[in-house]
Scaffold this motif. Structure first.
Motif, PDB file in Angstrom:
ATOM      1  N   TRP A   1       0.849  -1.197   0.000  1.00  0.00           N
ATOM      2  CA  TRP A   1       0.000   0.000   0.000  1.00  0.00           C
ATOM      3  C   TRP A   1       0.882   1.243   0.000  1.00  0.00           C
ATOM      4  O   TRP A   1       1.871   1.315   0.739  1.00  0.00           O
ATOM      5  N   LEU A   2       0.472   2.213  -0.823  1.00  0.00           N
ATOM      6  CA  LEU A   2       1.107   3.534  -0.826  1.00  0.00           C
ATOM      7  C   LEU A   2       0.228   4.410   0.062  1.00  0.00           C
ATOM      8  O   LEU A   2      -0.976   4.538  -0.176  1.00  0.00           O
ATOM      9  N   ILE A   3       0.820   4.990   1.115  1.00  0.00           N
ATOM     10  CA  ILE A   3       0.015   5.636   2.159  1.00  0.00           C
ATOM     11  C   ILE A   3       0.471   7.080   2.391  1.00  0.00           C
ATOM     12  O   ILE A   3       1.682   7.362   2.345  1.00  0.00           O
ATOM     13  N   ASP A   4      -0.488   7.996   2.620  1.00  0.00           N
ATOM     14  CA  ASP A   4      -0.116   9.389   2.861  1.00  0.00           C
ATOM     15  C   ASP A   4       0.044   9.662   4.359  1.00  0.00           C
ATOM     16  O   ASP A   4      -0.175   8.773   5.189  1.00  0.00           O
ATOM     17  N   ARG A   5       0.423  10.891   4.670  1.00  0.00           N
ATOM     18  CA  ARG A   5       0.750  11.258   6.046  1.00  0.00           C
ATOM     19  C   ARG A   5      -0.445  11.072   6.993  1.00  0.00           C
ATOM     20  O   ARG A   5      -0.278  10.823   8.191  1.00  0.00           O
ATOM     21  N   ALA A   6      -1.657  11.148   6.429  1.00  0.00           N
ATOM     22  CA  ALA A   6      -2.858  10.994   7.262  1.00  0.00           C
ATOM     23  C   ALA A   6      -3.300   9.538   7.386  1.00  0.00           C
ATOM     24  O   ALA A   6      -4.316   9.231   7.985  1.00  0.00           O
ATOM     25  N   GLY A   7      -2.501   8.634   6.780  1.00  0.00           N
ATOM     26  CA  GLY A   7      -2.840   7.215   6.885  1.00  0.00           C
ATOM     27  C   GLY A   7      -3.800   6.739   5.802  1.00  0.00           C
ATOM     28  O   GLY A   7      -4.263   5.600   5.843  1.00  0.00           O
ATOM     29  N   GLN A   8      -4.087   7.589   4.826  1.00  0.00           N
ATOM     30  CA  GLN A   8      -4.992   7.202   3.744  1.00  0.00           C
ATOM     31  C   GLN A   8      -4.252   6.409   2.665  1.00  0.00           C
ATOM     32  O   GLN A   8      -3.096   6.708   2.341  1.00  0.00           O
ATOM     33  N   VAL A   9      -4.939   5.404   2.125  1.00  0.00           N
ATOM     34  CA  VAL A   9      -4.338   4.565   1.070  1.00  0.00           C
ATOM     35  C   VAL A   9      -4.457   5.278  -0.280  1.00  0.00           C
ATOM     36  O   VAL A   9      -5.562   5.619  -0.717  1.00  0.00           O
ATOM     37  N   LEU A  10      -3.326   5.507  -0.923  1.00  0.00           N
ATOM     38  CA  LEU A  10      -3.329   6.162  -2.240  1.00  0.00           C
ATOM     39  C   LEU A  10      -3.302   5.138  -3.373  1.00  0.00           C
ATOM     40  O   LEU A  10      -3.801   5.398  -4.459  1.00  0.00           O
ATOM     41  N   ALA A  11      -2.719   3.979  -3.113  1.00  0.00           N
ATOM     42  CA  ALA A  11      -2.653   2.930  -4.150  1.00  0.00           C
ATOM     43  C   ALA A  11      -2.397   1.591  -3.461  1.00  0.00           C
ATOM     44  O   ALA A  11      -1.858   1.545  -2.356  1.00  0.00           O
ATOM     45  N   GLU A  12      -2.801   0.512  -4.129  1.00  0.00           N
ATOM     46  CA  GLU A  12      -2.643  -0.830  -3.547  1.00  0.00           C
ATOM     47  C   GLU A  12      -2.178  -1.814  -4.611  1.00  0.00           C
ATOM     48  O   GLU A  12      -2.557  -1.694  -5.785  1.00  0.00           O
ATOM     49  N   ARG A  13      -1.369  -2.803  -4.207  1.00  0.00           N
ATOM     50  CA  ARG A  13      -0.940  -3.881  -5.104  1.00  0.00           C
ATOM     51  C   ARG A  13      -1.074  -5.207  -4.374  1.00  0.00           C
ATOM     52  O   ARG A  13      -0.764  -5.303  -3.187  1.00  0.00           O
ATOM     53  N   ARG A  14      -1.543  -6.229  -5.073  1.00  0.00           N
ATOM     54  CA  ARG A  14      -1.621  -7.572  -4.494  1.00  0.00           C
ATOM     55  C   ARG A  14      -1.053  -8.559  -5.503  1.00  0.00           C
ATOM     56  O   ARG A  14      -1.344  -8.454  -6.691  1.00  0.00           O
ATOM     57  N   SER A  15      -0.240  -9.525  -5.025  1.00  0.00           N
ATOM     58  CA  SER A  15       0.253 -10.546  -5.945  1.00  0.00           C
ATOM     59  C   SER A  15       0.591 -11.820  -5.189  1.00  0.00           C
ATOM     60  O   SER A  15       0.566 -11.847  -3.959  1.00  0.00           O
ATOM     61  N   GLY A  16       0.874 -12.850  -5.925  1.00  0.00           N
ATOM     62  CA  GLY A  16       1.233 -14.132  -5.330  1.00  0.00           C
ATOM     63  C   GLY A  16       2.732 -14.251  -5.086  1.00  0.00           C
ATOM     64  O   GLY A  16       3.223 -15.330  -4.751  1.00  0.00           O
ATOM     65  N   GLU A  17       3.468 -13.124  -5.228  1.00  0.00           N
ATOM     66  CA  GLU A  17       4.921 -13.181  -5.039  1.00  0.00           C
ATOM     67  C   GLU A  17       5.295 -13.143  -3.560  1.00  0.00           C
ATOM     68  O   GLU A  17       5.971 -12.224  -3.087  1.00  0.00           O
ATOM     69  N   GLY A  18       4.844 -14.167  -2.812  1.00  0.00           N
ATOM     70  CA  GLY A  18       5.206 -14.284  -1.405  1.00  0.00           C
ATOM     71  C   GLY A  18       6.667 -14.686  -1.255  1.00  0.00           C
ATOM     72  O   GLY A  18       7.418 -14.746  -2.236  1.00  0.00           O
ATOM     73  N   MET A  19       7.059 -14.996  -0.010  1.00  0.00           N
ATOM     74  CA  MET A  19       8.455 -15.329   0.273  1.00  0.00           C
ATOM     75  C   MET A  19       8.986 -16.433  -0.630  1.00  0.00           C
ATOM     76  O   MET A  19      10.107 -16.365  -1.130  1.00  0.00           O
ATOM     77  N   LEU A  20       8.156 -17.476  -0.847  1.00  0.00           N
ATOM     78  CA  LEU A  20       8.625 -18.624  -1.615  1.00  0.00           C
ATOM     79  C   LEU A  20       8.966 -18.225  -3.050  1.00  0.00           C
ATOM     80  O   LEU A  20      10.000 -18.620  -3.592  1.00  0.00           O
ATOM     81  N   ALA A  21       8.088 -17.404  -3.664  1.00  0.00           N
ATOM     82  CA  ALA A  21       8.343 -16.967  -5.043  1.00  0.00           C
ATOM     83  C   ALA A  21       9.467 -15.943  -5.083  1.00  0.00           C
ATOM     84  O   ALA A  21      10.339 -15.982  -5.960  1.00  0.00           O
ATOM     85  N   ALA A  22       9.458 -15.018  -4.096  1.00  0.00           N
ATOM     86  CA  ALA A  22      10.446 -13.935  -4.102  1.00  0.00           C
ATOM     87  C   ALA A  22      11.862 -14.439  -3.825  1.00  0.00           C
ATOM     88  O   ALA A  22      12.840 -13.842  -4.273  1.00  0.00           O
ATOM     89  N   ALA A  23      11.963 -15.558  -3.076  1.00  0.00           N
ATOM     90  CA  ALA A  23      13.288 -16.113  -2.800  1.00  0.00           C
ATOM     91  C   ALA A  23      13.961 -16.519  -4.107  1.00  0.00           C
ATOM     92  O   ALA A  23      15.185 -16.510  -4.214  1.00  0.00           O
ATOM     93  N   LYS A  24      13.153 -16.871  -5.104  1.00  0.00           N
ATOM     94  CA  LYS A  24      13.714 -17.223  -6.414  1.00  0.00           C
ATOM     95  C   LYS A  24      13.925 -15.985  -7.289  1.00  0.00           C
ATOM     96  O   LYS A  24      14.981 -15.810  -7.880  1.00  0.00           O
ATOM     97  N   ALA A  25      12.906 -15.132  -7.373  1.00  0.00           N
ATOM     98  CA  ALA A  25      12.972 -13.967  -8.266  1.00  0.00           C
ATOM     99  C   ALA A  25      13.870 -12.865  -7.703  1.00  0.00           C
ATOM    100  O   ALA A  25      14.356 -12.011  -8.450  1.00  0.00           O
ATOM    101  N   GLY A  26      14.097 -12.862  -6.395  1.00  0.00           N
ATOM    102  CA  GLY A  26      14.870 -11.790  -5.758  1.00  0.00           C
ATOM    103  C   GLY A  26      13.914 -10.810  -5.083  1.00  0.00           C
ATOM    104  O   GLY A  26      13.037 -10.237  -5.745  1.00  0.00           O
ATOM    105  N   PHE A  27      14.109 -10.601  -3.766  1.00  0.00           N
ATOM    106  CA  PHE A  27      13.186  -9.743  -3.020  1.00  0.00           C
ATOM    107  C   PHE A  27      13.239  -8.294  -3.513  1.00  0.00           C
ATOM    108  O   PHE A  27      12.201  -7.647  -3.691  1.00  0.00           O
TER     109      PHE A  27
END
Lengths: 304, 304
Positions: free
Chosen positions: B19-45
């Motif tokens: 989440w991209l968040i502003d100073r007031a705690g509001q969400v400006l943008a969001e991303r979701r993916s399946g690149e958890g630890m297991l996938a990222a350990a291969k692709a590079g964090f």
């Protein structure tokens, strides 16, 4: 010396065992293979059986008696069930003949417990029970039959009154291979860690609701305190067996203790587990029991 | 309108959320993916994170706060643990900075319970707890956090005193896919069978030692009495959740009931399960809780 009188086959989900037996019940030849129901459903049950009959040079006229999953709906010929309360001698009166075969091939039925709150089925264990307890059993027995799908059976005067299946063996297999715990047990060698096993049995027996927590503990313990893969493997095994024993021993235990029908490594593990809980067991070899049960049934069917 | 103040990342074993968040705690943008630890350990964090930062056009100087398995030994940078009894505010004082990055990237620590009889670890849930209970929590809470590895946590005056992990979600996954029970649930559609689910929860809660028997019953019931794959699936799910609840509720439950931190389908199932047992719950959305926890920590670290 006697010639062969019949062939006995224990045809399980994933294993096949065949014995060539003489009139006196002596084993003349034996075959073991992995061609259980799942493999035979593809290769053809008749072909698998014939290959083993040929290997032991069984005469064409020799009858064959089969027990186990070959009699399931997804097996060779559905052999039905005897319903509980099930007198063990009833099993040998309901053998299903395999149609279209010149040879006399029969498959023993299983036992079904058609209770709405505890529906259950067995196929193969009824024959082990027959061999373990005999045709004229008296008194009460609480029988523990460990395996992929362990059975706990209450028998009174030769009648199966109630039984419960626990998928303990299959759970151990998938939990240690397919979950995060596979990391904890990876590389476990043959060495056993009896202390870890017994401690896990006792902990799970005392708090069975915590089963899924105790399993995870095998990994947490390794992360925080170290420990060998073998210790983790025995902890998983002990946890699952301890929970099974908590259920199996929750009713009355006969004075003679629990009748344990098991072979090999499973027999050893369950003896250790009962020992950890100070419960007496009367051990019976499962391989011998099924062969004896098949022999009793064959003698009753063909030796009149 | 405020510009972005920081980036919050929940980096689990198999999922990635940013989440991209502003100073007031509001969400400006969001991303979701399946690149958890297991996938990222291969692709590079670093590469996985950078691709998502670019997608939300995060400025180069913007700091990033991460919680979850990215901080595990097998993750990006090991972020250590706060040991129990663990005051929640201690978490944000021990964030580990990722070395070699121009950008200020920090990973929050987990919590470790270094008790010989109940070793346990969490990573990510501590941040959910912070978001759910706040930095100044008072009183006692019993928090249920369902998931692949469900956590039950006792918190007193903002300090995690004790917790237990139950691998309920992972067990459901392997039991329904990899065992004989996969035959019983094959073809289960989206339809739910709430009656089967609640009945299974209650049965397992009352006799947790019979878990491995109740699971097998889903198949026996289908063989002997019929029943849909959906009913079998809900029976498996209800059995495993019922056993978890038997353990989780075995101690004292605070007057306010159980704090249930969950989202989506799991939140629905656990609410039904608690309802079957007539236990009051205070529900908190897990997605919101982790974002709020990350925001609290980011504000404390970078907004002094």
């Amino acid at each position: 010396m006697n010639g062969p009188a019949y062939v006995a086959v224990d045809w399980g989900t994933s294993s096949f065992r065949l014995w060539l037996i003489d009139r006196a019940g002596q084993v003349l030849a034996e075959r073991r293979s992995g061609e259980g129901m799942l493999a035979a459903a593809k290769a053809g049950f008749a072909a698998v059986l014939q290959s083993h009959l040929a290997a032991v040079e069984a005469p064409d006229h020799l009858p064959v008696l089969v027990c186990g999953m070959a009699g399931a709906r997804t097996g060779w010929v559905e052999a039905g069930y005897v319903d509980t309360p099930a007198p063990l001698p009833a099993i040998l009166k309901q053998a299903a003949r395999v149609p279209g075969e010149a040879r006399d091939i029969r498959i023993l039925p299983g036992i079904a417990q058609r209770e709405v709150t505890s529906p259950d089925v067995m196929r193969g264990e009824e024959t082990q029970l027959l061999g373990a307890l005999g045709l004229d059993a008296t008194g009460e027995a609480l029988v523990c039959m460990p395996g992929t799908h362990s059975k706990w059976v209450r028998v009174k005067d030769g009648t199966v009154e109630h039984f419960s299946t626990f998928m303990t063996g299959e759970l151990f297999s998938v939990v240690s291979r397919e979950t995060i715990l596979s990391l904890a047990v990876a590389g476990a060698d043959e060495a056993e860690d009896i202390a870890s096993f017994k401690a896990a049995v006792t902990a799970a027996y005392e708090a069975p609701a915590f089963a899924a927590n105790l399993l995870f503990g095998a990994r947490s313990r390794q992360l925080l305190f170290g420990g060998t893969p073998a210790a983790a493997r025995e902890a998983l095994s002990g946890t699952l067996i301890g929970v099974e024993l908590a259920a199996g021993l929750s009713g009355a235990v006969p004075e003679a203790g629990v009748t344990l029908v098991a072979s090999g490594r499973l027999a050893m593990l369950y003896r250790l587990a009962f020992d950890a809980l100070s419960v007496a067991v009367a051990p019976i070899d499962a391989d011998e029991a099924v062969r004896r049960g098949l022999s009793m049934a064959a003698a009753a069917i063909w030796t009149k």
